[in-house]
Motif scaffolding. Structure first.
Motif, PDB file in Angstrom:
ATOM      1  N   ILE A   1     -43.474 -43.801  11.847  1.00 14.03           N
ATOM      2  CA  ILE A   1     -42.166 -43.665  12.422  1.00 14.03           C
ATOM      3  C   ILE A   1     -40.965 -44.648  11.593  1.00 14.03           C
ATOM      4  CG2 ILE A   1     -40.574 -43.966  14.293  1.00 14.03           C
ATOM      5  CD1 ILE A   1     -43.091 -43.051  16.127  1.00 14.03           C
ATOM      6  N   VAL A   2     -41.316 -45.808  11.634  1.00 12.70           N
ATOM      7  CA  VAL A   2     -40.545 -46.452  10.786  1.00 12.70           C
ATOM      8  C   VAL A   2     -40.297 -46.280   9.469  1.00 12.70           C
ATOM      9  CG1 VAL A   2     -40.229 -49.016  10.053  1.00 12.70           C
ATOM     10  CG2 VAL A   2     -40.905 -48.523  12.417  1.00 12.70           C
ATOM     11  N   ALA A   3     -41.516 -45.920   8.693  1.00 11.45           N
ATOM     12  CA  ALA A   3     -41.622 -45.486   7.092  1.00 11.45           C
ATOM     13  C   ALA A   3     -40.496 -44.410   7.132  1.00 11.45           C
ATOM     14  CB  ALA A   3     -43.042 -45.364   6.756  1.00 11.45           C
ATOM     15  N   GLY A   4     -40.603 -43.381   7.998  1.00  3.46           N
ATOM     16  CA  GLY A   4     -40.029 -42.122   7.959  1.00  3.46           C
ATOM     17  C   GLY A   4     -38.536 -42.373   8.039  1.00  3.46           C
ATOM     18  N   ALA A   5     -37.894 -43.443   8.803  1.00  4.99           N
ATOM     19  CA  ALA A   5     -36.677 -43.811   8.912  1.00  4.99           C
ATOM     20  C   ALA A   5     -36.067 -44.602   7.891  1.00  4.99           C
ATOM     21  CB  ALA A   5     -36.739 -44.522  10.338  1.00  4.99           C
ATOM     22  N   THR A   6     -36.885 -45.138   6.901  1.00  3.94           N
ATOM     23  CA  THR A   6     -36.266 -45.779   6.092  1.00  3.94           C
ATOM     24  C   THR A   6     -35.990 -45.061   4.903  1.00  3.94           C
ATOM     25  OG1 THR A   6     -38.141 -47.524   6.386  1.00  3.94           O
ATOM     26  CG2 THR A   6     -37.031 -47.786   4.083  1.00  3.94           C
ATOM     27  N   PRO A   7     -34.604 -45.043   4.336  1.00  2.00           N
ATOM     28  CA  PRO A   7     -34.214 -44.010   3.341  1.00  2.00           C
ATOM     29  C   PRO A   7     -34.705 -44.532   1.676  1.00  2.00           C
ATOM     30  CG  PRO A   7     -32.317 -45.910   3.994  1.00  2.00           C
ATOM     31  CD  PRO A   7     -33.490 -46.051   5.013  1.00  2.00           C
ATOM     32  N   PRO A   8     -35.027 -43.261   1.449  1.00  2.00           N
ATOM     33  CA  PRO A   8     -35.633 -43.470   0.003  1.00  2.00           C
ATOM     34  C   PRO A   8     -34.734 -44.737  -0.760  1.00  2.00           C
ATOM     35  CG  PRO A   8     -34.696 -41.448   0.161  1.00  2.00           C
ATOM     36  CD  PRO A   8     -34.433 -42.018   1.483  1.00  2.00           C
ATOM     37  N   GLU A   9     -35.492 -45.149  -1.904  1.00  2.00           N
ATOM     38  CA  GLU A   9     -34.742 -46.229  -2.832  1.00  2.00           C
ATOM     39  C   GLU A   9     -34.287 -45.216  -4.029  1.00  2.00           C
ATOM     40  OE1 GLU A   9     -36.767 -49.704  -4.090  1.00  2.00           O
ATOM     41  OE2 GLU A   9     -37.936 -49.856  -2.132  1.00  2.00           O
ATOM     42  N   THR A  10     -33.140 -45.443  -4.261  1.00  2.00           N
ATOM     43  CA  THR A  10     -32.405 -45.054  -5.355  1.00  2.00           C
ATOM     44  C   THR A  10     -32.566 -45.761  -6.732  1.00  2.00           C
ATOM     45  OG1 THR A  10     -30.381 -46.099  -5.003  1.00  2.00           O
ATOM     46  CG2 THR A  10     -30.519 -43.762  -4.017  1.00  2.00           C
ATOM     47  N   PRO A  11     -32.942 -44.992  -7.714  1.00  2.00           N
ATOM     48  CA  PRO A  11     -32.951 -45.831  -8.965  1.00  2.00           C
ATOM     49  C   PRO A  11     -31.690 -46.752  -9.491  1.00  2.00           C
ATOM     50  CG  PRO A  11     -33.427 -43.519  -9.264  1.00  2.00           C
ATOM     51  CD  PRO A  11     -32.879 -43.809  -8.105  1.00  2.00           C
ATOM     52  N   ALA A  12     -32.057 -47.815  -9.956  1.00  2.67           N
ATOM     53  CA  ALA A  12     -31.058 -48.673 -10.251  1.00  2.67           C
ATOM     54  C   ALA A  12     -30.367 -48.115 -11.539  1.00  2.67           C
ATOM     55  CB  ALA A  12     -31.358 -50.151 -10.739  1.00  2.67           C
ATOM     56  N   GLY A  13     -28.972 -48.250 -11.613  1.00  3.00           N
ATOM     57  CA  GLY A  13     -28.576 -47.864 -12.742  1.00  3.00           C
ATOM     58  C   GLY A  13     -27.194 -47.422 -12.985  1.00  3.00           C
TER      59      GLY A  13
END
Length: 104
Positions: A92-104
């Motif tokens: 549940i917690v993992a699903g609530a975490t926004p995906p990381e965006t690539p740096a740049g």
């Protein structure tokens, strides 16, 4: 790895704290649980009885001198239920975490 399975019986905070405490020990004395969880005798007894009825907890009552002692432990079924519940909470917690965006 545990199968993720949300467990409504374990989920209420008092029982979750109780089961988590028992998961960290072989046996836990009633007095220790009462103090650690800040519960009255009757509230702890009720929670232990609920978990014992479900097969998640085993209790042992013995006489030491003139005092009656109670201790509790998590059963194998309780361990499986707890591990599955924790795995479900992690999902549940993992699903609530926004995906990381690539740096740049």
């Amino acid at each position: 790895m545990s199968v993720a399975r949300f467990d409504e019986l374990i989920h209420p905070s008092t029982r979750l704290n109780l089961v988590a405490t028992l998961a960290a020990a072989d046996w836990a004395e009633f007095a220790f649980l009462k103090e650690r969880l800040n519960l009255s005798d009757s509230a702890l007894s009720k929670q232990l009885a609920t978990l014992e009825d479900a097969g998640y907890v085993a209790t042992e009552r013995r006489l030491e001198g003139s005092r009656r002692r109670v201790r509790a432990r998590l059963t194998r079924a309780g361990r499986v239920a707890f591990d599955g519940h924790i795995a479900a909470l992690r999902e549940i917690v993992a699903g609530a975490t926004p995906p990381e965006t690539p740096a740049g």
